[in-house]
Design an enzyme around this catalytic site. Sequence first.
Site, PDB file in Angstrom:
ATOM      1  N   CYS A 133      31.915  29.270 -27.555  1.00 48.44           N
ATOM      2  CA  CYS A 133      32.807  30.272 -26.966  1.00 48.44           C
ATOM      3  C   CYS A 133      32.015  31.206 -26.024  1.00 48.44           C
ATOM      4  O   CYS A 133      31.583  30.784 -24.976  1.00 48.44           O
ATOM      5  CB  CYS A 133      33.545  31.038 -28.056  1.00 48.44           C
ATOM      6  SG  CYS A 133      35.059  31.847 -27.478  1.00 48.44           S
ATOM      7  N   HIS A 160      36.133  26.478 -31.333  1.00 42.89           N
ATOM      8  CA  HIS A 160      35.378  26.834 -32.542  1.00 42.89           C
ATOM      9  C   HIS A 160      35.323  25.652 -33.503  1.00 42.89           C
ATOM     10  O   HIS A 160      36.309  25.352 -34.186  1.00 42.89           O
ATOM     11  CB  HIS A 160      36.025  28.045 -33.223  1.00 42.89           C
ATOM     12  CG  HIS A 160      35.834  29.315 -32.463  1.00 42.89           C
ATOM     13  ND1 HIS A 160      34.745  30.135 -32.646  1.00 42.89           N
ATOM     14  CD2 HIS A 160      36.587  29.899 -31.498  1.00 42.89           C
ATOM     15  CE1 HIS A 160      34.825  31.172 -31.831  1.00 42.89           C
ATOM     16  NE2 HIS A 160      35.938  31.049 -31.123  1.00 42.89           N
ATOM     17  N   GLU A 182      33.741  25.511 -36.269  1.00 41.79           N
ATOM     18  CA  GLU A 182      33.532  25.964 -37.644  1.00 41.79           C
ATOM     19  C   GLU A 182      34.831  26.219 -38.408  1.00 41.79           C
ATOM     20  O   GLU A 182      34.816  26.307 -39.638  1.00 41.79           O
ATOM     21  CB  GLU A 182      32.675  27.232 -37.657  1.00 41.79           C
ATOM     22  CG  GLU A 182      33.324  28.483 -37.098  1.00 41.79           C
ATOM     23  CD  GLU A 182      33.229  28.623 -35.581  1.00 41.79           C
ATOM     24  OE1 GLU A 182      33.522  29.717 -35.065  1.00 41.79           O
ATOM     25  OE2 GLU A 182      32.862  27.629 -34.918  1.00 41.79           O
ATOM     26  N   SER A 228      24.843  39.646 -59.943  1.00 44.07           N
ATOM     27  CA  SER A 228      23.776  40.209 -60.777  1.00 44.07           C
ATOM     28  C   SER A 228      23.425  39.263 -61.919  1.00 44.07           C
ATOM     29  O   SER A 228      22.259  39.171 -62.323  1.00 44.07           O
ATOM     30  CB  SER A 228      24.181  41.580 -61.323  1.00 44.07           C
ATOM     31  OG  SER A 228      25.267  41.493 -62.226  1.00 44.07           O
TER      32      SER A 228
END
Length: 509
Positions: A79, A167, A169, A226
């Site tokens: 792009c 695009h 993706e 975590s």
Amino acid sequence: MQEKIIILDFGSQYTQLIARRIRELNVYCEIYPFSREKYIDETVKGVILSGSPFSVYDKGAPSPEISFLRNSIPLLGICYGAQYLVHLEGGRVKPSVSREYGRANLVDIDNSDPLIGNVSQGSQVWMSHGDSIIDVPENFEVIGSTSAVKVAAFRISGEKTWGIQFHPEVHHTAEGKQMLKNFVYDICGCSGEWTPGSFVESAVGKIKSEVGHDHVILGLSGGVDSTVAASLMNKAVGKNLTCIFVDNGLLRKNEFRNVLDSYFQMGLNVIGVDAGKRFIDSLEGISDPELKRKTIGRLFVEIFEEEAGKIKDVKWLAQGTIYPDVIESAPVNGPSAKIKSHHNVGGLPDKMKLKVIEPLRLLFKDEVRRVGAELGVPDLFLKRHPFPGPGLAVRLLGEITGKRLEILREADAIFIEGLRRRGLYDEVWQAGAVLLPVQSTGVMGDERTYENAVVLRAVTSSDGMTADWARLPYEFLAEISNEIINKVKGINRVVYDISSKPPATIEWE
């Protein structure tokens, strides 16, 4: 030596998605701001130039020096990245007559081209740009078009440089993954050996060499980030890791005890701290959401410091920071607009004077889960919905009181248990109840009521960056609404949030 692809970020909303798609091909990929000066070394196999909200002619538009990449390393402009390559060489880029956004079909494909040669004629692609490439320089070869865009894809003769105006993706580009695979495997020569197993092996070795026999502390939240960080650190340093799990009084029903027991079963060295009353007392009279977050964060630091001070010879603080936290903390063009204060990338280290280690800082959320599975982390954590650091404080709008918290906690428990009971829990990314600071009129039996309204929120997403509201069955919502109103004293109205992100956020505060 770990090979990688570099993405230079020009501010596109899709940049992280490009990286995710490449990593799905088992090729490691990192995102750097376009302004970064040094990013090429012997491990870099190729560079991608991202899209951007800018036009190449805008004042302040991204314009990095990339001449040193040409002829030396494979380069793909997507792009804006493609338009920038054309603009640099004197080609013409102009605003489109009408904004080109949505589905298109790729035709006139050069079947000999290594980037798109094995893509089907007429293959669907996704356009999203306000400018178009009108004319390309003589050394540019057009290798693909659409009915509206002549230069949908090009290659620069004599270079390993390509540009595409769509695009690859996004899901709507049907063979986009194949194009990216062509680029990273066939053009860049990547081997595709970056897997959860290889990450664990590499990370454990790095932690051991960096930390040695020093003692490490880590704050657990009960969330996947975590927990996986703790499991990885535990594999590397064992008994030299001490985890601290603080109950801030804002957790879900029975969560502190259940999660703490699970940590013990995992073999983690965990200190559980019941500090609920301190948090609730400190939040008295506070309704502003940002002030809530800051108050909770400040008190967490104080309590964490108190507990850490009881442990001898601590030199390291481990954190569950993940890659989106890192990217969002290093915006393309200086500080971005703050939506809400973040719980990672900073905070504790400045106050505690400890060296920081972030073993997951290069992973996206879905990758964290895959690494957790590799480490044997139970599904209780890996499949658990994300839960905000400030807990129920940001789902209880207005002032926090013990009574209002209990109402919310009970309603939330009914909703979550209902999702599990009906087999819907794993189909949504995140779900929870929100208690509103308003009351409404109702009728129960023969009596008029004036009680609280609760909102049910459930979204689908892959990483939380964008989200859509979950289409839960009406029958289920009716069942949960009825159960909440009948069982939770203080609630007489239940509503369902059908807002997507953007424009709304997942959490209400």
